[in-house]
Scaffold this active site. Sequence first.
Site, PDB file in Angstrom:
ATOM      1  N   SER A   1       0.836  -1.211   0.000  1.00  0.00           N
ATOM      2  CA  SER A   1       0.000   0.000   0.000  1.00  0.00           C
ATOM      3  C   SER A   1       0.868   1.259   0.000  1.00  0.00           C
ATOM      4  O   SER A   1       0.582   2.217  -0.728  1.00  0.00           O
ATOM      5  CB  SER A   1      -0.887   0.039   1.245  1.00  0.00           C
ATOM      6  OG  SER A   1      -1.567  -1.158   1.393  1.00  0.00           O
TER       7      SER A   1
ATOM      8  N   LYS B   1      -6.862  -4.617  14.015  1.00  0.00           N
ATOM      9  CA  LYS B   1      -8.165  -4.509  13.350  1.00  0.00           C
ATOM     10  C   LYS B   1      -9.342  -4.591  14.316  1.00  0.00           C
ATOM     11  O   LYS B   1     -10.416  -4.065  14.044  1.00  0.00           O
ATOM     12  CB  LYS B   1      -8.295  -5.617  12.296  1.00  0.00           C
ATOM     13  CG  LYS B   1      -7.463  -5.392  11.063  1.00  0.00           C
ATOM     14  CD  LYS B   1      -7.656  -6.501  10.049  1.00  0.00           C
ATOM     15  CE  LYS B   1      -6.983  -6.140   8.747  1.00  0.00           C
ATOM     16  NZ  LYS B   1      -7.217  -7.142   7.694  1.00  0.00           N
TER      17      LYS B   1
ATOM     18  N   VAL C   1      -5.085 -16.447  -1.754  1.00  0.00           N
ATOM     19  CA  VAL C   1      -5.013 -15.058  -1.247  1.00  0.00           C
ATOM     20  C   VAL C   1      -3.589 -14.518  -1.145  1.00  0.00           C
ATOM     21  O   VAL C   1      -3.390 -13.337  -0.864  1.00  0.00           O
ATOM     22  CB  VAL C   1      -5.706 -14.898   0.136  1.00  0.00           C
ATOM     23  CG1 VAL C   1      -7.185 -15.257   0.055  1.00  0.00           C
ATOM     24  CG2 VAL C   1      -4.995 -15.678   1.221  1.00  0.00           C
TER      25      VAL C   1
ATOM     26  N   TYR D   1      -0.058 -13.008  -2.255  1.00  0.00           N
ATOM     27  CA  TYR D   1       0.384 -12.119  -3.351  1.00  0.00           C
ATOM     28  C   TYR D   1       1.419 -12.784  -4.255  1.00  0.00           C
ATOM     29  O   TYR D   1       1.557 -12.436  -5.401  1.00  0.00           O
ATOM     30  CB  TYR D   1       1.143 -10.896  -2.823  1.00  0.00           C
ATOM     31  CG  TYR D   1       0.468  -9.945  -1.907  1.00  0.00           C
ATOM     32  CD1 TYR D   1      -0.910  -9.888  -1.780  1.00  0.00           C
ATOM     33  CD2 TYR D   1       1.235  -9.042  -1.168  1.00  0.00           C
ATOM     34  CE1 TYR D   1      -1.501  -8.974  -0.930  1.00  0.00           C
ATOM     35  CE2 TYR D   1       0.650  -8.120  -0.329  1.00  0.00           C
ATOM     36  CZ  TYR D   1      -0.717  -8.091  -0.213  1.00  0.00           C
ATOM     37  OH  TYR D   1      -1.274  -7.175   0.624  1.00  0.00           O
TER      38      TYR D   1
END
Length: 259
Positions: free
Chosen positions: A19, A67, A208, A210
């Site tokens: 990100s 989270k 899932v 990368y």
Amino acid sequence: MIVILRLGIIQYPKKISLSEKIFNEYFKKTNIDAIYEGININPKDFEFKIKDILNNYYGLNVTVPFKEMVFKYLDYANESAVFLGAINTIHNNIGYNTDWIGFYNSILNEKLDGNILVLGAGGTTKAVLYGLYKLGVDKITLINRTYEKAIKIKKLFYKKIDIKVLEFSKLNSEINNANIFINTTSIGMFNEKIPIKLHDNLNLVYDVIYFHTPLQKESESLGIKTINGKNMWYHQAIQNLKIWNIYDENIFEKVYNNI
Ligand code: ATR
């Protein structure tokens, strides 16, 4: 006065996330005056630091293990975040979960017919199952190394998806009944192999992770449609930019493809 939008990702331990790289490049290309920073916090300091962070950032991403911890510092969390017990995106003191939307949009155009076998029972698994539920899937088989965690997920999705839980030892035989296999575990991140033998009756393998894992390589070599975790990341990132009101479709796609 130029106002620079400050965005960041709350994480532990310190790392340079995908990100951080992609969003900063995107801001350069769009001429948006913004910066996206890694915000590294030791979990034991979280409660002392989080309020300042929430006040000082225009938009945030939140990673494991924060989270769940972040809920009580926000004014509101949307429905999916509450259901999943996990917030990964924040704006205006509101918490969202965009992980499931990332999965949902990355698989939206696939046919989800036949038996779906999901491996895992972690946070990512919940996001994936919520996406499947929103896509209308009402039945799956779930296998996890720790059986009890799979049972917890079955209970969470009660009345949403009918989940058949099997022991980990059944993985290799169960794959023969599957048309779609979804790996939601971290197996493969360090090139580890999942102990299964794929067969060419599978229509889709979704991983899932990368990286180009042994699972993905085997699936591709059999000519099975294979989706890699970067797709999930890409679609959740789009959702984040939309929440922060700074999404430009063409530029983001170009930046993502270049990196
Ligand atoms: P995340 O939030 O990324 O989903 P997590 O909640 O820690 O992370 O979940 C990790 C998942 O990967 C779990 O399903 C875990 O299995 P356990 O519940 O038994 O721990 C699975 N996993 C990780 N390494 C594994 C391994 N070597 N073999 C089998 N499963 C593994």
